[in-house]
Design a protein around this motif. Sequence first.
Motif, PDB file in Angstrom:
ATOM      1  N   PHE A 210       0.832  -1.203   0.000  1.00  0.00           N
ATOM      2  CA  PHE A 210       0.000   0.000   0.000  1.00  0.00           C
ATOM      3  C   PHE A 210       0.870   1.259   0.000  1.00  0.00           C
ATOM      4  CE2 PHE A 210      -1.641   3.271   2.902  1.00  0.00           C
ATOM      5  CZ  PHE A 210      -2.675   3.761   2.114  1.00  0.00           C
ATOM      6  N   LEU A 211       1.962   1.274   0.772  1.00  0.00           N
ATOM      7  CA  LEU A 211       2.838   2.440   0.830  1.00  0.00           C
ATOM      8  C   LEU A 211       3.525   2.679  -0.517  1.00  0.00           C
ATOM      9  CD1 LEU A 211       4.436   1.955   4.384  1.00  0.00           C
ATOM     10  CD2 LEU A 211       2.571   3.489   3.712  1.00  0.00           C
ATOM     11  N   VAL A 212       3.955   1.606  -1.156  1.00  0.00           N
ATOM     12  CA  VAL A 212       4.570   1.764  -2.476  1.00  0.00           C
ATOM     13  C   VAL A 212       3.551   2.292  -3.476  1.00  0.00           C
ATOM     14  CG1 VAL A 212       5.640   0.513  -4.391  1.00  0.00           C
ATOM     15  CG2 VAL A 212       6.323   0.012  -2.035  1.00  0.00           C
ATOM     16  N   LEU A 344      -9.516  -8.550  -1.064  1.00  0.00           N
ATOM     17  CA  LEU A 344      -9.763  -7.684  -2.219  1.00  0.00           C
ATOM     18  C   LEU A 344      -9.299  -6.253  -1.948  1.00  0.00           C
ATOM     19  CD1 LEU A 344     -10.933  -7.306  -5.027  1.00  0.00           C
ATOM     20  CD2 LEU A 344     -13.173  -6.918  -3.980  1.00  0.00           C
ATOM     21  N   LEU A 345      -9.502  -5.792  -0.714  1.00  0.00           N
ATOM     22  CA  LEU A 345      -9.072  -4.437  -0.389  1.00  0.00           C
ATOM     23  C   LEU A 345      -7.547  -4.313  -0.451  1.00  0.00           C
ATOM     24  CD1 LEU A 345     -10.437  -1.779   0.516  1.00  0.00           C
ATOM     25  CD2 LEU A 345      -9.882  -2.421   2.885  1.00  0.00           C
ATOM     26  N   GLY A 346      -6.840  -5.288   0.071  1.00  0.00           N
ATOM     27  CA  GLY A 346      -5.378  -5.253  -0.008  1.00  0.00           C
ATOM     28  C   GLY A 346      -4.882  -5.328  -1.445  1.00  0.00           C
ATOM     29  N   TYR A 347      -5.557  -6.163  -2.260  1.00  0.00           N
ATOM     30  CA  TYR A 347      -5.148  -6.261  -3.663  1.00  0.00           C
ATOM     31  C   TYR A 347      -5.365  -4.932  -4.392  1.00  0.00           C
ATOM     32  CZ  TYR A 347      -5.065  -7.750  -8.540  1.00  0.00           C
ATOM     33  OH  TYR A 347      -4.777  -7.857  -9.884  1.00  0.00           O
ATOM     34  N   TRP A 348      -6.499  -4.261  -4.098  1.00  0.00           N
ATOM     35  CA  TRP A 348      -6.806  -3.005  -4.793  1.00  0.00           C
ATOM     36  C   TRP A 348      -5.786  -1.918  -4.444  1.00  0.00           C
ATOM     37  CZ3 TRP A 348      -8.981  -0.765  -8.653  1.00  0.00           C
ATOM     38  CH2 TRP A 348      -9.263   0.605  -8.628  1.00  0.00           C
ATOM     39  N   TYR A 349      -5.424  -1.814  -3.168  1.00  0.00           N
ATOM     40  CA  TYR A 349      -4.508  -0.755  -2.768  1.00  0.00           C
ATOM     41  C   TYR A 349      -3.051  -1.070  -3.141  1.00  0.00           C
ATOM     42  CZ  TYR A 349      -7.967   1.955  -0.215  1.00  0.00           C
ATOM     43  OH  TYR A 349      -9.042   2.740   0.113  1.00  0.00           O
ATOM     44  N   SER A 350      -2.740  -2.293  -3.412  1.00  0.00           N
ATOM     45  CA  SER A 350      -1.376  -2.625  -3.853  1.00  0.00           C
ATOM     46  C   SER A 350      -1.254  -2.662  -5.375  1.00  0.00           C
ATOM     47  CB  SER A 350      -0.955  -3.981  -3.279  1.00  0.00           C
ATOM     48  OG  SER A 350      -1.775  -5.030  -3.803  1.00  0.00           O
ATOM     49  N   LEU A 351      -2.376  -2.446  -6.074  1.00  0.00           N
ATOM     50  CA  LEU A 351      -2.345  -2.551  -7.536  1.00  0.00           C
ATOM     51  C   LEU A 351      -1.426  -1.524  -8.203  1.00  0.00           C
ATOM     52  CD1 LEU A 351      -3.470  -4.084  -9.951  1.00  0.00           C
ATOM     53  CD2 LEU A 351      -5.400  -2.503  -9.999  1.00  0.00           C
ATOM     54  N   PRO A 352      -1.425  -0.247  -7.830  1.00  0.00           N
ATOM     55  CA  PRO A 352      -0.473   0.677  -8.479  1.00  0.00           C
ATOM     56  C   PRO A 352       0.979   0.260  -8.298  1.00  0.00           C
ATOM     57  CG  PRO A 352      -2.177   1.915  -7.339  1.00  0.00           C
ATOM     58  CD  PRO A 352      -2.340   0.475  -6.935  1.00  0.00           C
ATOM     59  N   GLY A 353       1.334  -0.236  -7.112  1.00  0.00           N
ATOM     60  CA  GLY A 353       2.702  -0.703  -6.910  1.00  0.00           C
ATOM     61  C   GLY A 353       3.015  -1.916  -7.776  1.00  0.00           C
ATOM     62  N   ARG A 354       2.031  -2.815  -7.945  1.00  0.00           N
ATOM     63  CA  ARG A 354       2.252  -3.978  -8.811  1.00  0.00           C
ATOM     64  C   ARG A 354       2.462  -3.543 -10.260  1.00  0.00           C
ATOM     65  NH1 ARG A 354       0.373  -8.898  -6.462  1.00  0.00           N
ATOM     66  NH2 ARG A 354      -0.597  -8.564  -4.417  1.00  0.00           N
TER      67      ARG A 354
END
Length: 491
Positions: A210-212, A344-354
């Motif tokens: 999420f931070l990334v 799903l919430l963790g996946y959504w917030y990590s998507l830009p970093g991915r």
Amino acid sequence: MSYPPDPAAPEPGPVYPDPPYPGTPAPPYPGSAVPAPPYPGSAAPPPPYPGAPASSPPYPGSAVPAPPYPGSAAPPPPYPGSAVPSPPYPGSAAPPPPYPETPAPPSYPGGAPQYPGAGAGVAPSYPAAPTAHPGVTPTYPSGPQPTATAPPYIPPQTPPAAPTPAAPPEAPAPDDLDYRHAGSRIHVAAHQRGADATAIGQLAVQVPGFLVSLAVVASFAVGILGTAMGWLVILAWLASGALVFHRPTELAFARHVMKLRAPLAEERARLEPVWREVTARAGIEAHTYELMVENSTDLNAVAAAGHVVGVTTYALNEIPSSNLAAVLAHELGHHTGGHAWTGLLGYWYSLPGRIAWAFMRGIARIAIRVASVFSLAATGMVYLFIGMFVIGGFVAAWYITVPLVAAPYLLAYVGRQGELRADRQAADLGFAPHLAQVLHHFQAQEDAVKAQAAAQGRQLKEPGGLAKLLTTHPDNYTRLQALEPYLQLGR
């Protein structure tokens, strides 16, 4: 009677025959085609005069019939205009039978046509009647009629084949579920949806990602749109996580991303009674979650977003109701434990970093390929630069890079723990034996695949040590071992 010649008389002239006696028929005129009368005492008529036709016609007005046609045993037909019906075809001994249920054809206007190739004096005949359908009277056209040399072929009337009986429908899956509550709740759970330790662990593991992602979004938003608009974009991205609990957004995500659909009427009739029994035992409102179906031949189900429970058509139609209830209870355990929405919430917030990480990997691969075209030294320089960049990231921001590297393994571990917790939820609702049957089915499928590969001389590649750490589901034997306490208690 003639007198004897006188010798003193002069040379006599031609002698003419005596005139006939009164009452005898007159002799034919010279040159006529009528044959001479027979000689006295002879039963056969004399041969015709030379040059006369083979048979002479009767005198006009005589009632004597004309001679038969050559080679025909039937009596000759009358001349045109006679009321006597026409004879059969030449060479046939009997007239053709009438067509079934066909009335006699009417007389042709202007006279009947002649046989093909026949000249004058040949008896006409009606053409062959057209094939008539039973109960339908044929109508003859008023124009010239086509001639036929033989009656048309009438195909045999084959009775219609008996219709093939339809295959009996497949027997539905047995309904062996113990409907203890018949859909009525005996208690209401304090929380229709919660977050257990597994869900909290998923959120904690997703914090570095999420931070990334926040850094990536902020860099692009502020760098392209400026400070004011950039912060608006950042706030909008942070608020977008609430869409996980927005029912229309969840349904759109399930339809377009997970390929789920709304159940048909017969599928809903099969699914809803089982689902109501499961939710009644858990104290959950049945309408809290949305039931959906996936077209698949695999035995599977899924808990998606915050309100979606999906099940495959195989699980819906092929397994008993008790096993289907165990599968649904397992997915309900994911929802009540918070595993679905936190994942799903963790996946959504990590998507830009991915996305940023995938972009950097693509740039690195392109750089390596381009360098390999020039020389080996250039390729080595690229590898050296990438290595120094990674090491610098670990040294400068180890608190970010280390969790990012460990995050996939930690997420897989948390996922395995979530599966075991969902199994315990289903066992607590009384579905431990039925869930064990489902797990035995999974194991039988895996064994069958391995046996088929061995029969073909192939060996399936088993995951290695690190690959096993990345699996999100425990193996079937581990899950069965976790259910043994419930099975021994007979629950």
